[in-house]
Enzyme design. Structure first.
Site, PDB file in Angstrom:
ATOM      1  CB  CYS A  37      -4.945  89.878  55.147  1.00  0.00           C
ATOM      2  SG  CYS A  37      -4.479  91.288  56.167  1.00  0.00           S
ATOM      3  CG  LEU A  38       1.046  88.946  56.696  1.00  0.00           C
ATOM      4  CD1 LEU A  38       2.260  89.836  56.827  1.00  0.00           C
ATOM      5  CD2 LEU A  38       1.449  87.481  56.724  1.00  0.00           C
ATOM      6  CG  HIS A  50      -4.421  93.746  50.868  1.00  0.00           C
ATOM      7  ND1 HIS A  50      -5.259  92.664  50.981  1.00  0.00           N
ATOM      8  CD2 HIS A  50      -3.750  93.837  52.057  1.00  0.00           C
ATOM      9  CE1 HIS A  50      -5.104  92.136  52.198  1.00  0.00           C
ATOM     10  NE2 HIS A  50      -4.188  92.820  52.861  1.00  0.00           N
ATOM     11  CD  GLU A  51      -0.111  95.376  52.266  1.00  0.00           C
ATOM     12  OE1 GLU A  51      -0.308  95.705  53.450  1.00  0.00           O
ATOM     13  OE2 GLU A  51      -0.123  94.194  51.893  1.00  0.00           O
ATOM     14  CG  HIS A  96      -4.042  96.793  56.147  1.00  0.00           C
ATOM     15  ND1 HIS A  96      -4.787  96.042  57.028  1.00  0.00           N
ATOM     16  CD2 HIS A  96      -3.516  95.906  55.272  1.00  0.00           C
ATOM     17  CE1 HIS A  96      -4.702  94.752  56.701  1.00  0.00           C
ATOM     18  NE2 HIS A  96      -3.933  94.642  55.627  1.00  0.00           N
TER      19      HIS A  96
HETATM   20 NI    NI Z   1      -3.409  92.772  54.812  1.00  0.00          NI
END
Ligand code: NI
Length: 177
Positions: free
Chosen positions: A100-101, A142-143, A146
């Site tokens: 993850c960024l 995943h996105e 967030h």
């Molecule tokens: Ni992420």
């Protein structure tokens, strides 16, 4: 437009529940999406959610071309997804490694639904409705996590399967989500 700083785990803004986005087709939404694309490209990411750049709206982008670096990963179409709803299609769960960024340099083994339907809107307000599996389904889950303040380590079942990419996968350059 501009590359924006990506918030890292520990920043309380990553733990909020984001609010619905409206104003389809507006200049403000277009500017946000351009910044998100610029930021994702600059960091060679697979996906990015608006809360990761401090914008508390239910907007995510993702997409990856088929890469020789990831022979097992399918291509995922470049997508803008707004106000998404995810529905699991069965109970099948799959474990795979994610980055993850917002956690640069780390990887974890994360369980996700293998088969999902996702619905939402693109930047013009056109409906999106797709049924997907595997890597594509993983990236979307995943996105969208967030948007509910969930980071992938919160989903790891075996915390020994979490660590630095350089130690877990020496010599491999891996993309983050
Ligand atoms: Ni992420």
């Amino acid at each position: 437009m501009s590359v924006r700083p990506v918030l890292r785990m520990g920043d309380a803004r990553l733990l909020r529940r984001a609010g619905p986005a409206g104003d389809f087709g507006s200049a403000a939404l277009r500017a946000l999406l351009q910044d998100m694309r610029d930021t994702m490209q600059a960091l060679d990411g697979v996906g990015l959610a608006a809360p990761q750049i401090g914008v508390n709206l239910r907007v995510v982008i993702f997409g990856v071309e088929k890469s020789p670096r990831y022979p097992d990963a399918d291509a995922v179409p470049e997508t803008v997804l707004i106000n998404p709803v995810i529905t699991q299609l069965d109970d099948e769960i799959e474990d795979a490694w994610e980055g993850c960024l917002s956690l640069p340099g780390l990887r974890g083994l994360v369980p996700r639904f293998r088969n999902i339907r996702y619905q939402g809107y693109d930047e013009q307000g056109a409906k999106i409705d797709r049924t997907v599996s595997g890597f594509h389904a993983r990236v979307v889950q995943h996105e969208c996590d967030h948007l509910d303040g969930i980071l992938y380590p919160m989903r790891i079942r075996d915390i020994t399967q979490f660590g630095y990419t350089e130690e877990l996968f020496p010599g491999q350059a891996l993309q983050d989500e």
